[in-house]
Scaffold this motif. Sequence first.
Motif, PDB file in Angstrom:
ATOM      1  N   ALA A  60       0.802  -1.222   0.000  1.00 51.03           N
ATOM      2  CA  ALA A  60       0.000   0.000   0.000  1.00 51.03           C
ATOM      3  C   ALA A  60       0.838   1.276   0.000  1.00 51.03           C
ATOM      4  CB  ALA A  60      -0.934  -0.005   1.211  1.00 51.03           C
ATOM      5  N   LEU A  82      -5.774  -3.861   0.984  1.00 46.34           N
ATOM      6  CA  LEU A  82      -4.995  -2.711   0.525  1.00 46.34           C
ATOM      7  C   LEU A  82      -5.529  -1.414   1.119  1.00 46.34           C
ATOM      8  CD1 LEU A  82      -4.357  -3.588  -3.227  1.00 46.34           C
ATOM      9  CD2 LEU A  82      -2.655  -3.507  -1.388  1.00 46.34           C
ATOM     10  N   MET A  87      -4.002   2.272   1.407  1.00 46.16           N
ATOM     11  CA  MET A  87      -4.073   2.646  -0.006  1.00 46.16           C
ATOM     12  C   MET A  87      -5.402   3.361  -0.241  1.00 46.16           C
ATOM     13  SD  MET A  87      -3.789   0.296  -3.462  1.00 46.16           S
ATOM     14  CE  MET A  87      -1.997   0.115  -3.376  1.00 46.16           C
TER      15      MET A  87
END
Length: 148
Positions: A60, A82, A87
């Motif tokens: 990420a 993620l 992210m």
Amino acid sequence: MEALLAAGIAVQVVPGITAAVGAAAWLGVPLTHRDHAHSCIFVTGHLQHDTLALNWAALAQPRQTVVIYMGMTGVETICRELQAAGMPASTPVAVVRYATRPEQEVWTATVATLPDLIQQRGLQPPALLVIGTVVRLLDGALGADVRS
């Protein structure tokens, strides 16, 4: 190759390029680009023993392209983890099916919308997931089909 060698069958390795590098080159998307990504990482998204144990924090990281092989069946877990690792949900993703082959197909989404795209379109493996802002360099608008 391991299975063939274990079965006593001789093999010959022919050097080539990975599907990820071939797909990126065909699409005209550099996996590293000074405005988008300083690094690129390749991982497998194939579930093993019904788990997907990846270093989500490492994946990420900002300004990085992540290419996931065999990630279609675990896409919900991939996108969830993620995002949980930091992210942004708006991070672009390209799904590249049959990379570098004449029947190659490409779709774009975001980390947040990817599972729905795959379900709505009925997309099946094999496919690569290319994740990162380099995907914005593809021709066409994010979220639209990009077809070969």
